[in-house]
Enzyme design. Structure first.
Site, PDB file in Angstrom:
ATOM      1  N   HIS A  14       0.807  -1.223   0.000  1.00 56.80           N
ATOM      2  CA  HIS A  14       0.000   0.000   0.000  1.00 56.80           C
ATOM      3  C   HIS A  14       0.840   1.273   0.000  1.00 56.80           C
ATOM      4  O   HIS A  14       0.291   2.367  -0.047  1.00 56.80           O
ATOM      5  CB  HIS A  14      -0.918   0.014   1.229  1.00 56.80           C
ATOM      6  CG  HIS A  14      -0.177   0.174   2.521  1.00 56.80           C
ATOM      7  ND1 HIS A  14       0.488  -0.870   3.116  1.00 56.80           N
ATOM      8  CD2 HIS A  14       0.032   1.253   3.296  1.00 56.80           C
ATOM      9  CE1 HIS A  14       1.057  -0.436   4.223  1.00 56.80           C
ATOM     10  NE2 HIS A  14       0.811   0.854   4.359  1.00 56.80           N
TER      11      HIS A  14
HETATM   12  C1  UD1 Z   1      -1.734   5.166   6.493  1.00 56.28           C
HETATM   13  C2  UD1 Z   1      -0.374   5.480   7.096  1.00 56.28           C
HETATM   14  C3  UD1 Z   1       0.594   4.337   6.791  1.00 56.28           C
HETATM   15  C4  UD1 Z   1       0.019   3.008   7.221  1.00 56.28           C
HETATM   16  C5  UD1 Z   1      -1.336   2.818   6.536  1.00 56.28           C
HETATM   17  C6  UD1 Z   1      -1.929   1.463   6.914  1.00 56.28           C
HETATM   18  C7  UD1 Z   1       0.257   7.865   7.138  1.00 56.28           C
HETATM   19  C8  UD1 Z   1       1.209   8.847   6.577  1.00 56.28           C
HETATM   20  N1  UD1 Z   1       0.214   6.681   6.521  1.00 56.28           N
HETATM   21  O1  UD1 Z   1      -1.566   5.153   5.079  1.00 56.28           O
HETATM   22  O2  UD1 Z   1       1.794   4.558   7.506  1.00 56.28           O
HETATM   23  O3  UD1 Z   1       0.898   1.969   6.864  1.00 56.28           O
HETATM   24  O4  UD1 Z   1      -2.179   3.892   6.941  1.00 56.28           O
HETATM   25  O5  UD1 Z   1      -3.190   1.241   6.457  1.00 56.28           O
HETATM   26  O6  UD1 Z   1      -0.398   8.158   8.097  1.00 56.28           O
HETATM   27  N2  UD1 Z   1      -8.850   5.423   2.485  1.00 56.28           N
HETATM   28  C9  UD1 Z   1     -10.052   4.769   2.426  1.00 56.28           C
HETATM   29  N3  UD1 Z   1     -10.670   4.473   3.603  1.00 56.28           N
HETATM   30  C10 UD1 Z   1     -10.158   4.816   4.804  1.00 56.28           C
HETATM   31  C11 UD1 Z   1      -8.939   5.519   4.842  1.00 56.28           C
HETATM   32  C12 UD1 Z   1      -8.289   5.794   3.676  1.00 56.28           C
HETATM   33  O7  UD1 Z   1     -10.560   4.437   1.366  1.00 56.28           O
HETATM   34  O8  UD1 Z   1     -10.775   4.489   5.849  1.00 56.28           O
HETATM   35  C13 UD1 Z   1      -8.155   5.717   1.206  1.00 56.28           C
HETATM   36  C14 UD1 Z   1      -8.432   7.114   0.728  1.00 56.28           C
HETATM   37  O9  UD1 Z   1      -8.455   7.082  -0.657  1.00 56.28           O
HETATM   38  C15 UD1 Z   1      -7.210   7.879   1.189  1.00 56.28           C
HETATM   39  C16 UD1 Z   1      -6.119   6.830   1.055  1.00 56.28           C
HETATM   40  O10 UD1 Z   1      -6.750   5.604   1.395  1.00 56.28           O
HETATM   41  O11 UD1 Z   1      -6.979   9.030   0.470  1.00 56.28           O
HETATM   42  C17 UD1 Z   1      -4.946   7.070   1.943  1.00 56.28           C
HETATM   43  O12 UD1 Z   1      -5.335   7.111   3.312  1.00 56.28           O
HETATM   44  P1  UD1 Z   1      -4.360   7.764   4.415  1.00 56.28           P
HETATM   45  O13 UD1 Z   1      -4.958   7.624   5.761  1.00 56.28           O
HETATM   46  O14 UD1 Z   1      -3.953   9.138   3.986  1.00 56.28           O
HETATM   47  O15 UD1 Z   1      -3.027   6.912   4.308  1.00 56.28           O
HETATM   48  P2  UD1 Z   1      -2.806   5.346   4.114  1.00 56.28           P
HETATM   49  O16 UD1 Z   1      -2.312   5.110   2.734  1.00 56.28           O
HETATM   50  O17 UD1 Z   1      -3.976   4.575   4.588  1.00 56.28           O
END
Ligand code: UD1
Length: 359
Positions: A203
């Site tokens: 991811h």
């Molecule tokens: C976050 C953490 C990462 C961790 C990962 C595990 C940071 C910088 N990154 O990354 O270290 O390894 O979580 O899962 O904090 N999204 C959804 N549903 C959700 C949340 C997110 O669909 O409930 C999607 C959205 O498109 C969003 C993208 O995932 O824009 C990224 O989410 P974000 O929380 O920014 O970072 P992760 O990639 O999940």
């Protein structure tokens, strides 16, 4: 006397669980604040139930956004809560944006911060988590480390000796606690994935946001899937990148994100794991499953020195490496990866409350 645990994203929850349990067992007052960074059922709520963590008392519902927006939203929304509650300790976990944001606010309103999983370093600042780790550790008053390399990293950065406390790995507390329950889920049987399987989790933006790289990785996985089952539970970010780039998964079995217990059930006894997750590198170390980390570096060097994890920056090498895996006895678990780290965290919080932060 109150501890406020701040969590926000999927990898935080298994780290919180054993600390919360240990504090509850000795009757300490504590409160859980969820920033809402992760909000999908499969990335968030489901985890609380499975890990036996009570529902958070507060949810800031910050949701997704750029790093600046997400971090700023947590800061803006958590500040009045911290000012009102004035806990003895704010406990933050891991390296996600919510960790950094909570530590920044706490430091400014002068509430002591304890960082669980302090001192991990990949020495790669292109990784957002590395920035979060460095800044959080710089601000934290108590640095609770999972491994001796983390102690050394903090010392090298000039952190005071009395702030560094080796507690061991809280993730492994959760893993050991969950193993029997994970077996009882029967998940592997249910999805007919009991054989010599390869489990994939990817991811990180560095792997999934660049379509060329994602195509190369999926090409390697397709090749492996011709030989043995490959199961790939995909994070929403990965799923959307795969769909956006119209990448063919071939015989790779794509799954929606799985629950924590389902993941443990998939990992146990797998032929090998391909990942870019930090936690999975640790879990495979204890389960004795060969792990191939599709990254240039790792903030968890102990998993490499244990011999269970190998860095594979070039995905083209994966088929040959997976092919040559030989199953062998797992090495003894690293020091402090013993199921008691949560208790040691709580002990350290109590000791340090009586000391430097008593006023
Ligand atoms: C976050 C953490 C990462 C961790 C990962 C595990 C940071 C910088 N990154 O990354 O270290 O390894 O979580 O899962 O904090 N999204 C959804 N549903 C959700 C949340 C997110 O669909 O409930 C999607 C959205 O498109 C969003 C993208 O995932 O824009 C990224 O989410 P974000 O929380 O920014 O970072 P992760 O990639 O999940």
């Amino acid at each position: 006397m109150k501890r406020m645990h701040v969590v926000g994203a999927r990898p935080n929850f298994p780290k919180l669980a054993p600390v919360h349990r240990a504090a509850r067992d000795i009757g300490l007052e504590q409160v859980i604040l969820h920033t809402g960074q992760h909000y999908d059922e499969t990335l968030s709520e489901g985890f609380f139930a499975e890990l036996e963590i009570p529902a958070p008392a507060l949810n800031l519902e910050v949701g997704s956004g750029t790093h600046a927006v997400q971090t700023a939203r947590v800061m803006e929304r958590i500040e009045p809560v911290v000012q009102k509650e004035r806990p003895d300790w704010i406990v933050v976990y891991g390296d996600v944006n919510s960790t950094l944001a909570a530590a920044l606010v706490a430091a400014k309103v002068r509430v002591p911060v304890a960082h669980v999983e302090a001192g991990l370093r990949s020495h790669d600042r292109s990784m957002p988590e590395e920035i979060n780790r460095i800044v959080t550790d710089r601000l934290a008053d108590l640095l609770l480390t999972p491994s001796r390399d983390a102690d050394a990293a903090l010392r090298a950065e000039g952190e005071p000796e009395n702030e560094i406390v080796f507690v061991g790995n809280v993730m492994i507390d959760t893993l050991l606690h969950a193993l029997p329950t994970a077996r009882r889920t029967g998940f592997r049987e249910r999805i007919r994935a009991n054989g010599s399987r390869v489990i994939v989790t990817l991811h990180r933006p560095s792997n999934v946001d660049d379509p060329g790289r994602l195509v190369a990785i999926m090409g390697a996985l397709r090749e492996i899937a011709e030989e043995r089952p490959v199961l790939f539970p995909a994070h929403p970010r990965t799923a959307s990148r795969l769909a956006g780039a119209r990448i063919d998964a071939g015989q790779v079995r794509m799954l929606s994100p799985v629950s924590y217990l389902e993941m443990v059930n998939l990992l146990e006894g797998a032929h090998a794991v391909i990942t870019d997750s930090g936690g999975v590198q640790e879990e495979t170390t204890v389960l004795g499953v060969p792990c191939f980390t599709v990254r240039e570096n790792t903030e968890r060097p102990i998993t490499i020195s244990q011999g269970t994890n190998q860095l594979v920056p070039d995905p083209a090498r994966l088929p040959e490496l997976i092919q040559s895996v030989r199953q062998r006895q797992p090495p003894p678990a690293p020091e402090g990866w013993d199921g008691r780290a949560g208790e040691r965290v709580v002990h350290a919080l109590l000791e340090h409350s009586l000391g430097a932060h008593a006023t």
